[in-house]
Design an enzyme around this catalytic site. Structure first.
Site, PDB file in Angstrom:
ATOM      1  N   HIS A 228       0.815  -1.214   0.000  1.00 32.76           N
ATOM      2  CA  HIS A 228       0.000   0.000   0.000  1.00 32.76           C
ATOM      3  C   HIS A 228       0.850   1.266   0.000  1.00 32.76           C
ATOM      4  CE1 HIS A 228      -4.173  -1.700   1.138  1.00 32.76           C
ATOM      5  NE2 HIS A 228      -3.468  -2.602   0.464  1.00 32.76           N
TER       6      HIS A 228
ATOM      7  N   HIS B 118      -1.768 -12.672  -1.893  1.00 33.69           N
ATOM      8  CA  HIS B 118      -2.820 -13.379  -1.163  1.00 33.69           C
ATOM      9  C   HIS B 118      -2.446 -14.819  -0.834  1.00 33.69           C
ATOM     10  CE1 HIS B 118      -6.144 -10.340  -2.497  1.00 33.69           C
ATOM     11  NE2 HIS B 118      -5.215  -9.816  -1.698  1.00 33.69           N
TER      12      HIS B 118
END
EC number: 1.11.1.21
Length: 727
Positions: free
Chosen positions: A96, A258
């Protein structure tokens, strides 16, 4: 201190913080120049003498990495680690921090450590990353000035991956911290997660890279919460492309990221408190306090989905693809009410993050299922599923690109972990492999360039076109490499291709003659000659205006090849609007011409006075992209005079609009036509601050100052990409 005393003091604060409207509130449409003053030295507590690159070179990077490895499993009571390992949290932090990068203007990204500041520190998509930053504080505190927050955010992501068994591609330090929030356009919305950034058939406005205000990329539940994997794939493809990622890199990043950790949606999201910027002073910048249970550990709420993707969330594996393809999926809801997917008829073989006696069935996000149901993504995903080594290599490379995309040329990369492989997205340029031209050669080359018969306008326009592609945001573009002679730049309308081809051909002739005749193996690159041609033209133009000046010139640029140039990637650097050349391209624009001018000046690292003097000089030199007379307020074009400012500020002229971006100037008494102009020209007489700068250069004693300031600003642009000169 007594509360009444505090209130009284605050009410009388001479700066009026929180009291009364600011100028921008009274006149919201007024052109804002604040972006040109960002990151001024006075805002940096390290002082102007501090050199972060030098400080980083003295850092014991091995010791930092060792400390970060220890941190991964040092679970803290105030924010316990999922599965006893902070790896997933720190991967998200690094992702991020870097993932705000957008190729359209090069802004965003990990450089500068902007995630410490608003709005990023309080974006909904960054919920609870304040905990990750607080976990890192003892390490940042330990190594101090030698290790920036910006570098630490990326490094901890790498160490997180390595600590969970993944081999990363490398790491480069060199990201100096910034000390104030970046003034960026993040979108038109005034509420979190709104999406007024679309028009037509879900066309995302430029230069934005995310689907909703406060998200990094896409809504994991699907577009606007619609759990449609194919619609999600469309959003994913658009947003990742705007971050310079192709389909293979996109699949690798989503699946690789993920493979680890979990998403947190343990309960009602309305129980989560305010973000860091909205918190009380005693919260000390610690946000999102939750009233759901303990508010942490198994009760944590970060977004909405409650998903653990793999059977080994703290180890690298191929389980993500195994689960994705092995099962069929049914739509369910998380405890927080978020839409997510659960595997049908699957065993409960997913571990719980905190209870060793509890297991779960596999779950996925809508954005995960896009990798299976979109045909192009499915093909790549299946190849990765069947070839784990290809997946690992693709993820390693894509992760490195994600976290280093905004660093610029490889010469800025620091440290022992920098990979040796040259990557095309780094815009490589050959190293200098020959002796450079000396002062005598340079003087002779100037004369030969002027002897070609090329006009000052042509030479100045070409040099500007070559150098002004530079973006201080991601350090791309610039004159070095002479990519103006390659696709796509040679064909950009703003570069006036027929004139550009003529100039390049003439300069190539000068280059060929010099390289064939110079002694001692000396050579001159076309990149250098393009800049030198502009310098020669400016010196002559100044002389024609009665001022003698020498334009600084430092050889050492090299010419990149087509093989070293990702033409598709360079399309993002094409100016859709360039006020310096009075160019306004076709199609939709999200900024007014004068706003686009200031935006481009900010990307070039220019101040308000530098912006002003460059526009005035380029106008009288006839550097308009289309050769028009707009803004050429002089009766002696080609001479570097201050006539632009003198005539613009003259009360002898009245102006009236003739089109949306066109104006006619007439003699106030006779009504005879005098000049034509665009909004970019007239803003220097209309905007109070810009007019103040223009007045400096319009004074009777300002000709010499104007020329000197123009040359200084010009040289700054010509050398903006010269990392070797800054060293």
């Amino acid at each position: 201190m007594d509360a009444k005393v505090e209130d009284n003091i605050a009410g009388k604060c001479p700066m009026g913080h929180g009291r009364g409207p600011a100028n921008r509130d009274w006149w919201p449409q007024s052109l804002r120049l604040e972006g040109l003053n960002q990151h001024a030295p006075r805002s940096n507590p390290m002082g102007e003498a501090f050199d972060y690159a030098e400080a980083f070179k003295s850092l014991d990077l091995d010791a930092v990495v060792s400390d970060l490895h220890a941190l991964m499993t040092d679970s803290q009571e105030w924010w316990p680690a999922d599965f006893g390992h902070y790896g997933g949290l720190f991967i998200r932090l690094a992702w991020h921090a870097a993932g705000t990068y957008r190729i359209t203007d090069g802004r965003g990204g990990a450089g500068g450590g902007q995630q410490r500041f608003a709005p990023l520190n309080s974006w909904p998509d960054n919920t609870n990353l304040d905990k990750a930053r607080r976990l890192l504080w003892p390490i940042k505190q330990k190594y101090g000035a030698k290790l920036s927050w910006a570098d630490l955010y990326v490094l901890v992501g790498n160490v997180a991956l390595e600590s969970m068994g993944f081999k990363t591609f490398g790491f480069a330090g060199g990201r100096a911290d910034q000390w104030e929030p970046e003034e960026l356009y993040w979108g038109p919305e005034s509420t979190w997660l709104d999406d007024k950034r679309y028009s037509g058939e879900r066309e995302l406005d430029s230069p934005l890279g995310a689907v909703q205000m406060g998200l990094i990329y896409v809504n994991p539940e699907g577009p606007n919460g619609n759990p449609d994997p194919l619609a999600s794939a469309r959003d994913i493809r658009e947003t990742f492309a705007r971050m310079a990622m192709n389909d293979e890199e996109t699949v690798a990043l989503i699946a690789g990221g993920h493979t680890f950790g979990k998403a947190h949606g343990a309960g009602d999201a309305s129980l989560v408190g305010v973000e860091p910027e909205g918190g009380a002073i005693e919260a000390q910048g610690f946000g999102w306090a939750s009233k759901h249970g303990t508010g942490k550990g198994p009760d944590a709420i970060t977004g909405g989905p409650e998903v653990i993707w793999t059977q080994t969330p703290t180890r690298w594996s191929n389980h993500f693809f195994d689960n994705l393809f092995k099962y069929e999926w049914e739509l369910t809801q998380s405890p927080a009410g978020a839409k997510q997917w659960q595997a049908k008829n699957a065993p409960a073989d997913i571990p719980d993050a905190f209870d060793p006696n509890k297991t779960h069935v596999p779950r996925m996000l809508t954005s995960d299922l896009a990798l299976r149901f979109d045909p192009a993504y499915e093909k790549i995903s299946r190849r990765f599923y069947e070839n784990p080594d290809q997946f690992a290599d693709a993820f390693a490379r894509a992760w490195f690109k994600l976290t280093h995309r905004d660093m610029g040329p490889i010469g800025r990369y620091l440290g022992p972990l920098v990979p040796k492989e040259e990557l095309i997205w780094q815009d490589p340029i050959p190293a200098v492999d020959h002796p450079l031209a000396d002062d005598k050669d340079i003087a002779a080359l100037k004369a030969k360039i002027l002897a070609t018969g090329l006009s000052a306008s042509d030479l100045v326009s070409t040099a500007w076109a070559s150098a002004s592609t530079y973006r201080q945001s991601d350090k791309r573009g610039g004159a070095n490499g002479a990519r103006i002679r390659l696709a796509p730049q040679k064909d950009w309308a703003v570069n006036n291709p027929p004139v550009l081809a003529k100039v390049l051909a003439a300069l190539e002739g000068v280059q060929k003659d010099f390289n064939a005749s110079a002694g001692g193996g000396k050579k001159i690159s076309l990149a250098d000659l393009i800049v030198l041609g502009g310098a020669a033209a400016i010196e002559k133009a100044a002389k024609d205006a009665g001022t003698s000046v020498t334009v600084p010139f430092a050889p050492g640029r090299m010419d990149a090849s087509a093989e070293q140039t990702d033409a598709h990637s360079f399309e993002a650097l094409e100016p859709r609007s360039d006020g310096f050349r009075n160019y306004r391209g076709p199609g939709k624009h999200y900024m007014a011409p004068e706003e686009a001018l200031v935006d481009r000046a900010q990307l070039l690292g220019l101040s308000g006075p530098e912006l002003t003097v460059l526009v005035g000089g380029l106008r009288v030199l006839g550097a308009n992209a289309d050769g028009s007379k707009d803004g050429v307020f002089t009766n002696r074009p080609g001479a570097l005079s201050n006539d632009f400012f003198v005539n613009l500020l003259s009360m002898e002229t009245t102006w009236s609009p003739t089109a949306a971006n066109a104006f006619a100037g007439h003699d106030r008494k006779s009504s005879e036509p005098r000049w034509t102009a665009t909004r970019v020209d007239l803003i220097f007489g209309s905007h109070a601050e810009l007019r103040a700068f223009a007045e400096v250069y319009a004074c009777a004693d300002s000709q010499e100052k104007f020329v000197c300031d123009f040359v200084t600003a010009w040289n700054k642009v010509m050398n903006a990409d010269r990392l070797d000169l800054a060293a």
